[in-house]
Design a protein around this motif. Structure first.
Motif, mmCIF file in Angstrom:
data_model
loop_
_atom_site.group_PDB
_atom_site.id
_atom_site.type_symbol
_atom_site.label_atom_id
_atom_site.label_comp_id
_atom_site.label_asym_id
_atom_site.label_seq_id
_atom_site.Cartn_x
_atom_site.Cartn_y
_atom_site.Cartn_z
ATOM 1 N N ALA A 5 -18.381 61.896 -15.420
ATOM 2 C CA ALA A 5 -18.369 61.049 -14.316
ATOM 3 C C ALA A 5 -16.816 60.610 -13.870
ATOM 4 O O ALA A 5 -16.172 60.658 -14.718
ATOM 5 C CB ALA A 5 -19.086 59.479 -14.656
ATOM 6 N N MET A 6 -16.847 60.406 -12.682
ATOM 7 C CA MET A 6 -15.535 60.170 -12.184
ATOM 8 C C MET A 6 -15.588 58.916 -11.438
ATOM 9 O O MET A 6 -16.474 58.409 -10.498
ATOM 10 C CB MET A 6 -14.995 61.174 -11.086
ATOM 11 N N THR A 7 -14.763 57.925 -11.644
ATOM 12 C CA THR A 7 -14.618 56.494 -11.441
ATOM 13 C C THR A 7 -13.586 56.151 -10.746
ATOM 14 O O THR A 7 -12.475 56.678 -10.863
ATOM 15 C CB THR A 7 -15.126 55.435 -12.452
ATOM 16 N N CYS A 8 -13.629 54.978 -9.890
ATOM 17 C CA CYS A 8 -12.398 54.289 -9.344
ATOM 18 C C CYS A 8 -12.623 52.850 -9.214
ATOM 19 O O CYS A 8 -13.744 52.210 -8.723
ATOM 20 C CB CYS A 8 -11.930 54.900 -7.860
ATOM 21 N N ALA A 9 -11.845 51.960 -9.843
ATOM 22 C CA ALA A 9 -11.894 50.517 -9.788
ATOM 23 C C ALA A 9 -11.094 50.099 -8.506
ATOM 24 O O ALA A 9 -9.928 50.497 -8.242
ATOM 25 C CB ALA A 9 -11.259 49.845 -10.928
ATOM 26 N N TYR A 10 -11.682 49.051 -7.413
ATOM 27 C CA TYR A 10 -10.832 48.808 -6.489
ATOM 28 C C TYR A 10 -10.452 47.118 -6.741
ATOM 29 O O TYR A 10 -11.317 46.410 -7.108
ATOM 30 C CB TYR A 10 -11.720 49.077 -5.268
ATOM 31 N N MET A 11 -9.426 46.953 -5.824
ATOM 32 C CA MET A 11 -8.736 45.695 -6.056
ATOM 33 C C MET A 11 -8.723 45.321 -4.570
ATOM 34 O O MET A 11 -8.060 45.806 -3.692
ATOM 35 C CB MET A 11 -7.273 45.657 -6.597
ATOM 36 N N PRO A 12 -9.415 43.993 -4.440
ATOM 37 C CA PRO A 12 -9.259 43.557 -2.763
ATOM 38 C C PRO A 12 -7.601 43.169 -2.574
ATOM 39 O O PRO A 12 -7.088 42.625 -3.367
ATOM 40 C CB PRO A 12 -10.152 42.019 -2.939
ATOM 41 N N ASP A 13 -7.393 43.527 -1.286
ATOM 42 C CA ASP A 13 -6.316 43.583 -0.669
ATOM 43 C C ASP A 13 -5.875 41.783 -1.087
ATOM 44 O O ASP A 13 -6.872 40.898 -0.567
ATOM 45 C CB ASP A 13 -5.740 43.823 0.421
#
Length: 273
Positions: free
Chosen positions: A218-226
Protein backbone atom coordinates in the motif's frame (compact mmCIF):
# COMPACT_ATOMS: atom_id res chain seq x y z
CA UNK A 1 -7.31 8.60 -12.36
CA UNK A 2 -10.76 8.69 -10.80
CA UNK A 3 -10.21 11.90 -8.83
CA UNK A 4 -13.72 13.36 -8.58
CA UNK A 5 -15.52 12.82 -5.27
CA UNK A 6 -19.29 13.02 -5.14
CA UNK A 7 -21.47 14.83 -2.63
CA UNK A 8 -22.61 11.42 -1.40
CA UNK A 9 -18.99 10.37 -0.76
CA UNK A 10 -18.28 13.63 1.07
CA UNK A 11 -21.30 13.13 3.34
CA UNK A 12 -20.33 9.49 3.97
CA UNK A 13 -16.78 10.53 4.86
CA UNK A 14 -17.93 13.29 7.19
CA UNK A 15 -20.30 10.92 8.99
CA UNK A 16 -18.12 7.81 9.18
CA UNK A 17 -14.58 9.17 9.10
CA UNK A 18 -13.58 7.13 6.05
CA UNK A 19 -14.64 6.46 2.47
CA UNK A 20 -13.58 4.06 -0.31
CA UNK A 21 -12.97 5.21 -3.89
CA UNK A 22 -13.22 2.22 -6.21
CA UNK A 23 -11.06 2.12 -9.37
CA UNK A 24 -9.05 5.15 -8.27
CA UNK A 25 -6.23 4.14 -10.64
CA UNK A 26 -6.59 2.53 -14.04
CA UNK A 27 -4.44 -0.48 -14.95
CA UNK A 28 -1.64 1.59 -16.51
CA UNK A 29 -1.51 4.04 -13.60
CA UNK A 30 -1.44 1.17 -11.11
CA UNK A 31 1.63 -0.31 -12.77
CA UNK A 32 3.38 3.10 -12.60
CA UNK A 33 2.59 3.43 -8.87
CA UNK A 34 3.86 -0.11 -8.24
CA UNK A 35 7.06 0.57 -10.17
CA UNK A 36 7.87 3.87 -8.47
CA UNK A 37 7.03 2.63 -4.98
CA UNK A 38 9.17 -0.47 -5.49
CA UNK A 39 12.13 1.56 -6.76
CA UNK A 40 11.86 4.15 -4.00
CA UNK A 41 11.56 1.58 -1.20
CA UNK A 42 14.46 -0.51 -2.53
CA UNK A 43 16.71 2.55 -2.77
CA UNK A 44 16.20 3.34 0.93
CA UNK A 45 17.55 0.05 2.23
CA UNK A 46 16.61 -0.16 5.91
CA UNK A 47 16.28 3.61 6.38
CA UNK A 48 12.74 4.87 6.89
CA UNK A 49 13.57 8.53 6.16
CA UNK A 50 15.61 10.01 3.32
CA UNK A 51 18.13 11.55 5.73
CA UNK A 52 19.17 8.08 6.90
CA UNK A 53 17.39 8.26 10.25
CA UNK A 54 14.81 5.86 11.70
CA UNK A 55 16.69 2.68 10.86
CA UNK A 56 14.37 -0.32 10.71
CA UNK A 57 15.11 -2.98 13.31
CA UNK A 58 14.41 -6.69 13.16
CA UNK A 59 11.64 -6.91 15.74
CA UNK A 60 7.88 -7.40 16.11
CA UNK A 61 7.12 -3.99 14.60
CA UNK A 62 9.24 -4.72 11.53
CA UNK A 63 6.97 -7.70 10.90
CA UNK A 64 3.88 -5.44 10.96
CA UNK A 65 4.98 -3.61 7.83
CA UNK A 66 7.94 -2.21 5.95
CA UNK A 67 7.54 1.56 6.38
CA UNK A 68 9.35 4.08 4.20
CA UNK A 69 8.44 7.73 4.71
CA UNK A 70 8.46 10.78 2.42
CA UNK A 71 9.52 8.95 -0.70
CA UNK A 72 8.66 12.14 -2.59
CA UNK A 73 11.81 13.66 -1.06
CA UNK A 74 14.31 11.49 -2.90
CA UNK A 75 12.61 9.74 -5.82
CA UNK A 76 11.58 11.73 -8.89
CA UNK A 77 8.77 9.35 -9.81
CA UNK A 78 7.27 9.41 -6.34
CA UNK A 79 7.51 13.19 -6.35
CA UNK A 80 5.45 13.32 -9.55
CA UNK A 81 2.79 11.10 -7.96
CA UNK A 82 2.58 12.81 -4.57
CA UNK A 83 2.83 16.47 -5.63
CA UNK A 84 -0.45 16.29 -7.48
CA UNK A 85 -3.15 18.92 -7.02
CA UNK A 86 -5.82 16.38 -7.98
CA UNK A 87 -5.02 14.39 -4.83
CA UNK A 88 -5.01 17.62 -2.85
CA UNK A 89 -8.43 18.59 -4.15
CA UNK A 90 -9.88 15.18 -3.30
CA UNK A 91 -8.58 15.49 0.25
CA UNK A 92 -9.77 19.10 0.57
CA UNK A 93 -13.25 18.26 -0.73
CA UNK A 94 -13.66 15.32 1.64
CA UNK A 95 -12.26 17.16 4.66
CA UNK A 96 -14.11 20.36 3.72
CA UNK A 97 -11.03 22.56 4.06
CA UNK A 98 -9.60 25.21 1.74
CA UNK A 99 -6.00 24.04 1.42
CA UNK A 100 -4.01 20.82 1.72
CA UNK A 101 -0.33 20.27 2.48
CA UNK A 102 1.54 16.99 2.48
CA UNK A 103 2.53 15.98 6.00
CA UNK A 104 4.22 12.79 4.93
CA UNK A 105 3.77 10.00 2.47
CA UNK A 106 4.65 6.46 3.43
CA UNK A 107 4.82 3.04 1.83
CA UNK A 108 3.28 0.41 4.11
CA UNK A 109 4.15 -3.07 2.91
CA UNK A 110 2.92 -5.93 5.06
CA UNK A 111 5.24 -8.94 4.61
CA UNK A 112 4.10 -12.51 4.11
CA UNK A 113 2.71 -13.84 7.41
CA UNK A 114 3.05 -10.30 8.76
CA UNK A 115 1.79 -9.21 12.17
CA UNK A 116 -1.47 -7.25 12.60
CA UNK A 117 -1.43 -3.47 12.90
CA UNK A 118 -2.83 -2.48 16.30
CA UNK A 119 -5.76 -0.09 16.64
CA UNK A 120 -4.62 3.53 16.73
CA UNK A 121 -5.28 7.12 15.71
CA UNK A 122 -2.97 8.92 13.26
CA UNK A 123 -3.12 12.62 13.99
CA UNK A 124 -2.01 12.51 17.67
CA UNK A 125 1.40 11.24 16.48
CA UNK A 126 1.99 14.24 14.23
CA UNK A 127 3.45 17.71 14.86
CA UNK A 128 0.07 19.42 14.46
CA UNK A 129 -3.42 18.77 15.76
CA UNK A 130 -6.41 19.06 13.44
CA UNK A 131 -9.81 17.44 13.47
CA UNK A 132 -9.66 17.78 9.66
CA UNK A 133 -6.40 15.90 9.04
CA UNK A 134 -6.92 13.25 6.37
CA UNK A 135 -4.96 10.36 4.85
CA UNK A 136 -5.01 8.63 1.48
CA UNK A 137 -4.43 4.84 1.39
CA UNK A 138 -3.88 3.29 -2.07
CA UNK A 139 -4.09 -0.49 -2.52
CA UNK A 140 -1.27 -1.68 -4.78
CA UNK A 141 -2.44 -5.29 -4.40
CA UNK A 142 -5.88 -6.75 -3.84
CA UNK A 143 -6.50 -6.20 -0.12
CA UNK A 144 -8.65 -8.69 1.78
CA UNK A 145 -9.34 -9.81 5.32
CA UNK A 146 -6.82 -12.60 4.63
CA UNK A 147 -3.83 -10.37 3.86
CA UNK A 148 -4.23 -7.38 6.15
CA UNK A 149 -7.01 -5.05 5.03
CA UNK A 150 -7.85 -1.94 7.04
CA UNK A 151 -10.58 -1.94 9.66
CA UNK A 152 -12.35 1.22 10.88
CA UNK A 153 -14.63 2.13 13.77
CA UNK A 154 -17.26 4.25 11.97
CA UNK A 155 -17.77 7.65 13.55
CA UNK A 156 -14.91 7.34 16.05
CA UNK A 157 -13.44 10.62 14.79
CA UNK A 158 -16.39 12.49 16.28
CA UNK A 159 -15.57 11.54 19.88
CA UNK A 160 -11.78 11.09 19.66
CA UNK A 161 -9.47 13.25 21.74
CA UNK A 162 -5.70 13.54 21.36
CA UNK A 163 -5.15 10.51 23.60
CA UNK A 164 -3.53 7.65 21.71
CA UNK A 165 -1.49 4.46 22.05
CA UNK A 166 1.53 3.11 20.24
CA UNK A 167 1.23 0.38 17.64
CA UNK A 168 2.38 -2.64 19.62
CA UNK A 169 1.72 -6.32 20.19
CA UNK A 170 -1.56 -5.80 22.05
CA UNK A 171 -3.73 -4.76 19.14
CA UNK A 172 -6.66 -3.67 21.33
CA UNK A 173 -4.80 -1.27 23.65
CA UNK A 174 -6.66 1.69 22.16
CA UNK A 175 -9.90 0.40 23.67
CA UNK A 176 -8.44 0.80 27.15
CA UNK A 177 -8.27 4.52 26.39
CA UNK A 178 -11.63 4.63 24.56
CA UNK A 179 -13.68 1.80 26.16
CA UNK A 180 -16.88 2.93 24.40
CA UNK A 181 -15.31 2.08 21.04
CA UNK A 182 -14.59 -1.45 22.20
CA UNK A 183 -18.32 -2.11 22.17
CA UNK A 184 -18.77 -0.98 18.56
CA UNK A 185 -18.59 -3.07 15.38
CA UNK A 186 -15.55 -2.58 13.16
CA UNK A 187 -15.88 -2.43 9.37
CA UNK A 188 -13.46 -4.38 7.17
CA UNK A 189 -12.36 -2.48 4.04
CA UNK A 190 -11.51 -4.94 1.29
CA UNK A 191 -10.35 -3.32 -1.95
CA UNK A 192 -9.18 -4.30 -5.39
CA UNK A 193 -5.71 -3.17 -6.43
CA UNK A 194 -5.94 0.40 -7.72
CA UNK A 195 -8.75 1.39 -5.38
CA UNK A 196 -8.14 3.69 -2.43
CA UNK A 197 -9.61 4.93 0.80
CA UNK A 198 -9.41 8.20 2.68
CA UNK A 199 -9.71 8.38 6.45
CA UNK A 200 -9.80 11.10 9.06
CA UNK A 201 -6.72 11.45 11.26
CA UNK A 202 -8.85 10.78 14.34
CA UNK A 203 -10.76 7.77 12.99
CA UNK A 204 -9.78 4.60 14.88
CA UNK A 205 -8.32 2.00 12.56
CA UNK A 206 -6.06 -1.02 12.40
CA UNK A 207 -5.20 -3.81 9.99
CA UNK A 208 -5.32 -7.56 10.24
CA UNK A 209 -2.44 -9.98 10.00
CA UNK A 210 -1.23 -11.11 6.59
CA UNK A 211 -2.20 -14.77 6.54
CA UNK A 212 -0.75 -15.36 3.08
CA UNK A 213 2.72 -16.04 1.59
CA UNK A 214 2.52 -12.83 -0.47
CA UNK A 215 3.27 -9.17 0.19
CA UNK A 216 0.41 -6.71 0.73
CA UNK A 217 1.56 -3.39 -0.69
CA UNK A 218 0.00 0.00 0.00
CA UNK A 219 1.07 3.59 -0.64
CA UNK A 220 -0.30 6.24 1.66
CA UNK A 221 -0.12 9.98 2.19
CA UNK A 222 -1.03 11.98 5.29
CA UNK A 223 -2.37 15.47 4.58
CA UNK A 224 -2.30 18.56 6.78
CA UNK A 225 -4.91 21.30 6.34
CA UNK A 226 -3.23 24.56 5.35
CA UNK A 227 -2.89 26.85 8.37
CA UNK A 228 -2.21 24.06 10.88
CA UNK A 229 0.20 24.98 13.67
CA UNK A 230 3.09 23.33 15.50
CA UNK A 231 2.07 21.43 18.66
CA UNK A 232 5.55 20.77 20.05
CA UNK A 233 5.90 17.16 18.87
CA UNK A 234 8.89 16.12 16.79
CA UNK A 235 7.45 13.29 14.69
CA UNK A 236 9.20 13.51 11.27
CA UNK A 237 10.72 16.96 11.86
CA UNK A 238 14.47 17.31 12.32
CA UNK A 239 15.95 18.49 15.61
CA UNK A 240 16.81 21.79 13.90
CA UNK A 241 13.22 22.30 12.76
CA UNK A 242 11.84 21.54 16.20
CA UNK A 243 14.26 24.03 17.74
CA UNK A 244 13.23 26.68 15.23
CA UNK A 245 9.47 26.34 15.55
CA UNK A 246 7.43 27.96 18.31
CA UNK A 247 4.30 26.19 19.53
CA UNK A 248 1.36 27.76 17.72
CA UNK A 249 3.43 28.76 14.69
CA UNK A 250 1.99 27.86 11.29
CA UNK A 251 3.68 24.90 9.58
CA UNK A 252 4.04 26.42 6.13
CA UNK A 253 7.55 25.49 5.00
CA UNK A 254 6.93 24.36 1.42
CA UNK A 255 10.18 22.42 1.35
CA UNK A 256 8.96 20.31 4.29
CA UNK A 257 5.19 20.34 3.78
CA UNK A 258 4.35 21.45 0.24
CA UNK A 259 1.00 23.09 -0.43
CA UNK A 260 -0.44 20.94 -3.21
CA UNK A 261 -3.92 22.45 -3.42
CA UNK A 262 -5.78 25.57 -2.31
CA UNK A 263 -9.13 26.92 -3.41
CA UNK A 264 -8.01 30.53 -3.50
CA UNK A 265 -4.27 30.92 -2.85
CA UNK A 266 -1.69 30.80 -5.58
CA UNK A 267 0.54 27.81 -5.02
CA UNK A 268 3.53 26.44 -6.89
CA UNK A 269 3.08 23.13 -8.62
CA UNK A 270 6.38 21.41 -7.94
CA UNK A 271 8.64 20.41 -10.77
CA UNK A 272 10.52 17.07 -10.86
CA UNK A 273 13.79 16.77 -8.96
Amino acid sequence: MNYTVTEEQILFYQDNGFVVIDDFLNAEELEVWRQYVGEAVDSRGKHKLADGSWLEEDNYNARIFTQRINLWNDHEGMRSLMIDDRLGKMAADLAQVDGIRIWHDQALIKPPWGNPTGWHLDNPYWSFYSRDAISLWVALDDVTSNNGCLYFIPGAHKTATWDNVGIGQNIGDLFETYPEWGKMEAVAIEMKAGSCSFHNGLCAHGAGANMTPYYRRAMTCAYMPDGSTFNGQKNILSDEQVARYVIGEALEDDAQSPLIYHRSKNYVRYSPL
